[in-house]
Design a protein around this motif. Structure first.
Motif, PDB file in Angstrom:
ATOM      1  N   LEU A  47     -20.974  -2.834 -15.054  1.00 34.13           N
ATOM      2  CA  LEU A  47     -19.814  -3.680 -15.228  1.00 34.13           C
ATOM      3  C   LEU A  47     -18.603  -2.817 -15.579  1.00 34.13           C
ATOM      4  O   LEU A  47     -18.691  -1.940 -16.423  1.00 34.13           O
ATOM      5  CB  LEU A  47     -20.065  -4.703 -16.353  1.00 34.13           C
ATOM      6  N   LYS A  48     -17.482  -3.061 -14.926  1.00 36.54           N
ATOM      7  CA  LYS A  48     -16.297  -2.235 -15.105  1.00 36.54           C
ATOM      8  C   LYS A  48     -15.329  -2.880 -16.095  1.00 36.54           C
ATOM      9  O   LYS A  48     -15.164  -4.087 -16.122  1.00 36.54           O
ATOM     10  CB  LYS A  48     -15.594  -2.029 -13.759  1.00 36.54           C
ATOM     11  N   ALA A  49     -14.655  -2.037 -16.900  1.00 41.43           N
ATOM     12  CA  ALA A  49     -13.631  -2.511 -17.829  1.00 41.43           C
ATOM     13  C   ALA A  49     -12.323  -2.687 -17.067  1.00 41.43           C
ATOM     14  O   ALA A  49     -11.526  -1.758 -16.940  1.00 41.43           O
ATOM     15  CB  ALA A  49     -13.470  -1.525 -18.982  1.00 41.43           C
ATOM     16  N   LYS A  50     -12.123  -3.876 -16.525  1.00 43.71           N
ATOM     17  CA  LYS A  50     -10.962  -4.138 -15.683  1.00 43.71           C
ATOM     18  C   LYS A  50      -9.953  -5.075 -16.345  1.00 43.71           C
ATOM     19  O   LYS A  50      -8.864  -5.287 -15.820  1.00 43.71           O
ATOM     20  CB  LYS A  50     -11.397  -4.781 -14.348  1.00 43.71           C
ATOM     21  N   SER A 114     -22.106  -7.145 -24.427  1.00 44.70           N
ATOM     22  CA  SER A 114     -21.808  -8.486 -23.941  1.00 44.70           C
ATOM     23  C   SER A 114     -22.841  -9.464 -24.500  1.00 44.70           C
ATOM     24  O   SER A 114     -23.987  -9.120 -24.741  1.00 44.70           O
ATOM     25  CB  SER A 114     -21.825  -8.521 -22.404  1.00 44.70           C
ATOM     26  N   VAL A 191     -14.427  -9.298 -10.119  1.00 43.56           N
ATOM     27  CA  VAL A 191     -13.936  -9.717 -11.431  1.00 43.56           C
ATOM     28  C   VAL A 191     -12.419  -9.881 -11.399  1.00 43.56           C
ATOM     29  O   VAL A 191     -11.863 -10.775 -12.046  1.00 43.56           O
ATOM     30  CB  VAL A 191     -14.357  -8.705 -12.521  1.00 43.56           C
ATOM     31  N   GLU A 262     -17.536  -5.950 -22.802  1.00 45.07           N
ATOM     32  CA  GLU A 262     -17.769  -4.706 -22.075  1.00 45.07           C
ATOM     33  C   GLU A 262     -16.789  -4.517 -20.931  1.00 45.07           C
ATOM     34  O   GLU A 262     -16.607  -3.401 -20.444  1.00 45.07           O
ATOM     35  CB  GLU A 262     -19.204  -4.669 -21.528  1.00 45.07           C
ATOM     36  N   GLU A 263     -16.156  -5.606 -20.484  1.00 44.14           N
ATOM     37  CA  GLU A 263     -15.229  -5.537 -19.363  1.00 44.14           C
ATOM     38  C   GLU A 263     -13.765  -5.561 -19.813  1.00 44.14           C
ATOM     39  O   GLU A 263     -12.862  -5.623 -18.982  1.00 44.14           O
ATOM     40  CB  GLU A 263     -15.507  -6.703 -18.399  1.00 44.14           C
ATOM     41  N   ARG A 345     -22.175 -13.879 -18.123  1.00 47.36           N
ATOM     42  CA  ARG A 345     -22.404 -12.684 -18.929  1.00 47.36           C
ATOM     43  C   ARG A 345     -23.394 -12.953 -20.055  1.00 47.36           C
ATOM     44  O   ARG A 345     -24.062 -12.038 -20.530  1.00 47.36           O
ATOM     45  CB  ARG A 345     -21.086 -12.173 -19.503  1.00 47.36           C
ATOM     46  N   THR A 369     -20.538  -6.977  -9.680  1.00 50.66           N
ATOM     47  CA  THR A 369     -20.489  -8.215 -10.448  1.00 50.66           C
ATOM     48  C   THR A 369     -21.924  -8.667 -10.726  1.00 50.66           C
ATOM     49  O   THR A 369     -22.840  -8.395  -9.933  1.00 50.66           O
ATOM     50  CB  THR A 369     -19.755  -9.326  -9.672  1.00 50.66           C
TER      51      THR A 369
END
Length: 508
Positions: A47-50, A114, A191, A262-263, A345, A369
């Motif tokens: 999961l990316k921190a966007k 999360s 996301v 976490e994102e 999540r 995702t």
């Protein structure tokens, strides 16, 4: 069991499917930025921190403000009896939510996984208590809530076509299914798309509320104050507790950003800021919207209206009253997206702890995702759309929701005592969790006395989690045939959905 390979056309990206029993993690080569399905570079499927601070604020605001403030603010007035006391309850409910959110800020920056309260209870009280919280939230509260909000969306979309009557039930349910399916696709694709939807529809619902508030301020300027009194105030403790119960239900969602921490970019700085900004904004908007309603509508009219905002619009906007159903539809569409974005999540976090099927830990290798978790949330929500009286179901478990949030806040002082050396980027004065816990006892125990039937059903729903936990989680030595069947099923879903287990979740 053999490990299968997922081959893709782009030979620079290769991944291996997790062993059906979860013994070996999948190591994946993928874009470091992810989400666009193209390009090169090395990295891991994760999961990316966007999400920025603005995204975080819109997730919270969009999750809190759904259909309630537009459709039915009558619950608070019903139990308080007077307009002034109902406004006090709205204010105190907002402050109560802020205190809880402040406590969650310490927990969220201390336990950065999360899952929010599920992760906090797991860390503090162990897997059994955490599973009870997970079961109530994943299997009942979240999908039911999403089904109700999606149904509200469809009813208000159809309302202009059926001005003299209620829209057909089957049509409303089918449109609700379409709403859920569209948002499921968006959340499975990227996301950034999901947060963009959240941003746009949050702005739309705030615009609608600001228009209502502006007309209310104008009515105040004209001196429309005759309904702002303490007349007919109900002073019984049980009634007051039930009024807070209704008010707090309208604020439900203030903890949703913790589910996707976490994102979130720079969570130590952005999580408390997003919570403070969002809870303050929502409290002001809720109170001022109620003030606006009472500048034109009498308490009797509010209590007799099934859709207070529509009744208000008919009196205040005249020929433009049709705009309110449109804004309610926009509001609920964004609320469905917020529930889906954060709830998936929670499934993902539970699966990472081994308390949900393994497939729910997995990430789509192109889109990055949690596709399986999003899909299961959507399927459960659509399943609840087949039930005729899901509103009663939500009422039955409402007290359990606040009770479990109270248990989450209890984690804060408990961890201060049991694990004093844990890193705490934010330290909340202990008076805040104490105040929150005392208030939680008040808004849960008193309604249990006042509404024993609903409480009894809620307790039964909680108890159903015990046999599930004993059979599927506590019982470790399951038959070989069962393990092979589940392993084969997991691998089949992996191939179909093109998902693998992220490296981070395999280290648990």
């Amino acid at each position: 069991m053999e490990t299968e390979s997922l081959n893709r056309k782009n030979s620079s990206r290769k991944s291996s499917v997790v062993n059906g029993n979860g013994d070996a993690p999948a190591k994946v080569t993928a874009d470091t930025e992810g989400g666009d399905g193209g390009g090169g570079g090395g990295g891991e499927v994760t999961l990316k921190a966007k999400m920025s601070l603005v995204n975080g604020c819109t997730v919270i605001v969009g999750s809190i403000i759904g259909s309630g403030i537009f459709v039915s603010p009558t619950g608070v007035l019903m139990y308080t009896g007077s307009v002034n006391l109902s406004l006090i309850v709205w204010i105190v409910s907002g402050l109560f939510s802020m205190v809880g959110a402040y406590c969650y800020a310490e927990l969220g920056t201390m336990i950065t996984k999360s899952g929010a309260d599920y992760a906090y209870i797991m860390e503090t009280f162990g897997p059994f208590m955490a599973f009870i919280r997970l079961w109530i939230e994943c299997m009942i509260v979240r999908p039911c809530s999403q089904a109700i909000v999606a149904l509200t969306f469809s009813v208000y979309v159809l309302k202009p076509f059926f001005p003299e009557c209620q829209p057909p039930d089957d049509s409303a349910r089918m449109l609700a299914v379409c709403c859920i399916l569209v948002l499921t696709f968006i959340n499975c694709w990227d996301v950034k798309w999901a947060t963009a939807v959240q941003d746009i529809f949050t702005y739309a619902k705030l615009l609608a509320l600001f228009i209502i508030i502006a007309t209310g301020v104008y009515q105040l300027y004209l001196g429309k104050l005759e309904y702002f009194t303490f007349d007919n105030t109900d002073t019984k403790v049980t009634s007051l507790a039930l009024s807070f119960y209704s008010g707090l239900f309208a604020y439900n969602g203030w903890n949703y950003l913790n589910f996707i921490i976490e994102e979130l970019k720079d969570p130590v700085k952005n999580l408390p800021r997003a919570i403070a900004i969002s809870c303050t904004l929502v409290t002001i908007v809720y109170v001022m919207a109620n003030v606006a309603f009472y500048t034109i509508l009498s308490p009797e009219e509010v209590l007799g209206s099934a859709a207070v905002a529509v009744t208000y619009a008919e009196r205040a906007f005249g020929m433009f009253a049709w705009t309110v159903p449109v804004f309610v539809a926009l509001s609920t569409f964004g609320a469905v997206n917020g529930i889906l974005l954060t709830s998936s999540r929670l499934f993902y976090a539970g699966a990472n702890e081994g308390q949900m099927p393994e497939i729910l830990t997995m990430i789509q290798i192109q889109r990055f995702t949690p596709t399986p978790a999003v899909l299961i949330m959507a399927l459960l929500s659509m399943l609840y759309l087949t039930v005729s009286d899901i509103f009663a179901l939500i009422n039955y478990v409402g007290f359990a929701t606040w009770l479990s949030i109270g248990v989450s806040v209890l984690c804060l002082p408990w961890l201060r005592y049991a694990q004093p050396n844990l890193p705490r980027p934010i330290r909340v004065p202990l008076v805040f969790p104490v105040i929150y816990l005392l208030a939680t006892i008040f808004v849960t125990v008193v309604p249990m006395y006042a509404s024993p039937v609903e409480t009894g059903y809620g307790i039964l729903m909680i108890l159903t989690s015990i046999p599930v936990y004993l059979v599927f989680i506590a019982w470790k030595n399951k038959p070989i045939w069962f393990q092979k069947t589940m392993g084969g099923f997991t691998q089949g879903l992996q191939k179909m959905l093109m998902v693998v287990r992220p490296k981070a979740s395999a280290s648990k």
